[in-house]
Design an enzyme around this catalytic site. Structure first.
Site, mmCIF file in Angstrom:
data_model
loop_
_atom_site.group_PDB
_atom_site.id
_atom_site.type_symbol
_atom_site.label_atom_id
_atom_site.label_comp_id
_atom_site.label_asym_id
_atom_site.label_seq_id
_atom_site.Cartn_x
_atom_site.Cartn_y
_atom_site.Cartn_z
ATOM 1 N N TRP A 70 -102.034 -36.769 -102.164
ATOM 2 C CA TRP A 70 -103.312 -36.365 -102.757
ATOM 3 C C TRP A 70 -103.042 -35.748 -104.131
ATOM 4 C CZ3 TRP A 70 -104.826 -31.331 -104.137
ATOM 5 C CH2 TRP A 70 -106.086 -31.296 -104.766
ATOM 6 N N GLU A 88 -104.888 -40.255 -100.158
ATOM 7 C CA GLU A 88 -106.083 -39.456 -99.845
ATOM 8 C C GLU A 88 -106.977 -39.289 -101.072
ATOM 9 O OE1 GLU A 88 -105.106 -35.442 -98.675
ATOM 10 O OE2 GLU A 88 -107.180 -34.930 -98.182
ATOM 11 N N LYS A 141 -110.942 -38.284 -102.814
ATOM 12 C CA LYS A 141 -112.020 -37.323 -102.580
ATOM 13 C C LYS A 141 -113.139 -37.543 -103.580
ATOM 14 C CE LYS A 141 -111.198 -32.806 -103.450
ATOM 15 N NZ LYS A 141 -110.418 -31.536 -103.477
ATOM 16 N N ASP A 188 -110.202 -37.368 -95.348
ATOM 17 C CA ASP A 188 -110.372 -35.931 -95.171
ATOM 18 C C ASP A 188 -111.862 -35.693 -94.933
ATOM 19 O OD1 ASP A 188 -111.039 -33.176 -95.904
ATOM 20 O OD2 ASP A 188 -108.972 -32.985 -96.582
ATOM 21 N N HIS A 195 -114.205 -34.397 -97.749
ATOM 22 C CA HIS A 195 -114.174 -35.007 -99.077
ATOM 23 C C HIS A 195 -115.314 -35.971 -99.378
ATOM 24 C CE1 HIS A 195 -109.606 -34.232 -99.897
ATOM 25 N NE2 HIS A 195 -110.294 -33.130 -99.640
ATOM 26 N N HIS A 208 -107.505 -35.970 -92.179
ATOM 27 C CA HIS A 208 -107.438 -34.541 -92.417
ATOM 28 C C HIS A 208 -108.716 -33.964 -91.835
ATOM 29 C CE1 HIS A 208 -104.275 -33.867 -95.823
ATOM 30 N NE2 HIS A 208 -103.748 -34.186 -94.671
ATOM 31 N N ASP A 252 -116.564 -28.892 -100.107
ATOM 32 C CA ASP A 252 -115.253 -29.081 -99.486
ATOM 33 C C ASP A 252 -114.579 -27.726 -99.316
ATOM 34 O OD1 ASP A 252 -112.874 -30.151 -98.572
ATOM 35 O OD2 ASP A 252 -112.112 -30.600 -100.575
ATOM 36 N N ASP A 288 -113.136 -26.299 -96.723
ATOM 37 C CA ASP A 288 -111.977 -26.167 -95.834
ATOM 38 C C ASP A 288 -112.098 -25.019 -94.841
ATOM 39 O OD1 ASP A 288 -110.078 -28.362 -96.574
ATOM 40 O OD2 ASP A 288 -110.296 -27.474 -98.556
ATOM 41 N N ASP A 308 -106.553 -29.991 -91.791
ATOM 42 C CA ASP A 308 -106.493 -29.502 -93.177
ATOM 43 C C ASP A 308 -107.629 -28.511 -93.420
ATOM 44 O OD1 ASP A 308 -106.045 -29.059 -95.840
ATOM 45 O OD2 ASP A 308 -106.709 -31.038 -96.526
#
Ligand code: RNT
Ligand code: ZN
Length: 421
Positions: free
Chosen positions: A187, A228, A230, A261, A264, A288, A296, A298, A328
């Site tokens: 990424w 990856e 996004k 992910d 994303h 992820h 995003d 997380d 993630d």
């Protein structure tokens, strides 16, 4: 304290109830046991790592919070991971980043190779787990104006190409030493805050850089790359070089895995709908699992609708054998070890619930246009006693049942984490 006898009794009732609709709970537990999660090292130390721990976290990602007990060195991080793994049923993997190298002298990212991960390999052997890899393309002075592999400047691209090549050697070393294929996930943050004039050349540069990194062929049973994309990052809102479509095409044309992910995408997009659109063409997926809250962000993964949709697709469409499930997220407002446990257990619970469905019968109903049955059964299933099966699974796998694991965390805080000053 939840009693084993109560767990067993509840399980027997649940088993019967599921058997009535043709679901074998023992088989589901067997299936769940086979699913390895790739636990992300970076939840343990807010993505600092050991190579340049004082460098600001860049790349448009961020951690907030200041909960005490953060891991500050390799021994603390592996101790924390060990604690987390002891509370998560089954056998799993850990994913690392270039940042987590344990070097005996100061090294720059492009100098870090397999020898700097011997610490981790020794630890993984002790834990009997596999390792996955992520080259780090952020938190470094050569991330210039948010550009790395797609930079207009050759010396910058060359630096990051070297980082990428080295990560492949590291990942191969993991695969060789641990006897489990290591996924090497790429990424990069590259993109623009404001509207670009040229959207094409950065992408062409990224293709060239990646092709250069991947020129050397390695045994894919030892290491394979995943890419990856996004939608955007903070400060990189207008244009992302490595968009989803870009990496989807790159993965297909180069025989790489594609990383999805969960954080994303545009908030209304259903991530789980992507798997079956990619897998008929592609080699496999890396996930992820994350939880975006409005962006995003997380957040720690919880047992929510988005997660359940992901696991249902994986199970119903038989995609688990081609999908590597990584976590993630990074939250520093709660105990970081607990964060791993919560996210991993939530993911496993969601997988288990998905496995406890009469999938064959539901597919048959769908084929016969019996959408009434499909909707009725899937709604009824939501209140089936899958929690009793989950408790039994924890018991059988020698990890605490229900919220009992929280006692272990409180002990660990008292004896270990809160003593770190
Ligand atoms: C960033 C990506 C990437 C990172 C980790 C630390 O948006 O999700 O996977 O979170 O590599
Ligand atoms: Zn990610």
């Amino acid at each position: 304290m939840i009693k084993d006898k109560n767990v067993n009794d509840a399980y027997q009732l649940a088993k019967q109830k599921y058997a009535e609709i043709g679901v074998d709970t023992d088989a589901a537990m067997e299936e769940l046991k086979k699913v390895k999660l790739s636990i992300h090292s970076w939840q343990g130390d807010d993505v600092h790592g050991f190579v340049n721990p004082n460098h600001e976290l860049t790349g448009g990602i961020g951690v907030s919070g200041n909960y005490p007990g953060i891991a500050r060195n390799p021994d603390e991080l592996t101790a924390d991971l060990h604690e987390a793994l002891s509370l998560i049923p089954g056998s799993h993997k850990v994913q690392l980043h270039t940042l987590y190298a344990v070097t005996n002298k100061k090294k720059d990212f492009n100098e870090i190779g397999p020898e700097d991960f011997a610490y981790w390999v020794d630890w993984a052997k002790e834990e009997k787990i596999g390792l996955d890899m992520n080259p780090t393309f952020f938190s470094h002075p050569l991330v210039k104006e948010n550009f790395t592999l797609a930079s207009p400047e050759k010396y910058i691209r060359d630096f990051w190409i070297e980082v990428g090549k080295k990560s492949r050697e590291i990942s191969k070393y993991f695969g060789q030493e641990l006897g489990q294929r290591s996924i090497n996930n790429f990424w990069i943050p590259d993109g623009f805050k404001d509207n670009p004039i040229d959207k094409e050349n950065p992408r062409l540069r990224l293709i060239n850089s990646l092709d250069e990194i991947f020129k050397q062929k390695y045994d894919e049973n030892q290491t394979i790359e995943s890419v990856e994309g996004k939608l955007f990052g903070t400060g990189i809102e207008s244009y992302t070089v490595g968009s989803h479509l870009f990496y989807n095409n790159y993965a297909i044309s180069r025989g790489k895995l594609w990383t999805i992910d969960a954080g994303h995408w545009h908030p209304t997009e259903d991530v789980s709908d992507k798997f079956s659109a990619f897998l008929p063409f592609g080699k496999g997926l890396m996930l992820h699992i994350s939880r975006p809250v409005r962006w995003d962000s997380d957040h720690v993964v919880i047992f929510d609708e988005a997660l359940v949709r992901i696991t249902r697709s994986l199970v119903r469409d038989q995609e688990l054998s081609h999908t590597n499930i990584g976590l993630d997220f990074f939250d520093a407002t709660i105990n970081r070890v607990a964060a791993w446990v919560i996210g991993a257990r939530a993911t496993q619970k969601a997988l288990l619930q998905a496995m406890l469905e009469p999938i064959k019968q539901l597919k048959q109903a769908e084929l016969e246009y019996d959408f009434t049955t499909r909707l009725a059964i899937t709604e009824e299933l939501k209140s089936y006693p899958f929690g009793a099966v989950w408790d039994e699974f924890c018991l059988q796998n020698n990890v605490p049942v229900g919220s009992n694991w929280l006692n272990d965390i409180h002990q660990y805080e008292k004896n270990v984490q809160f003593k770190r000053k």
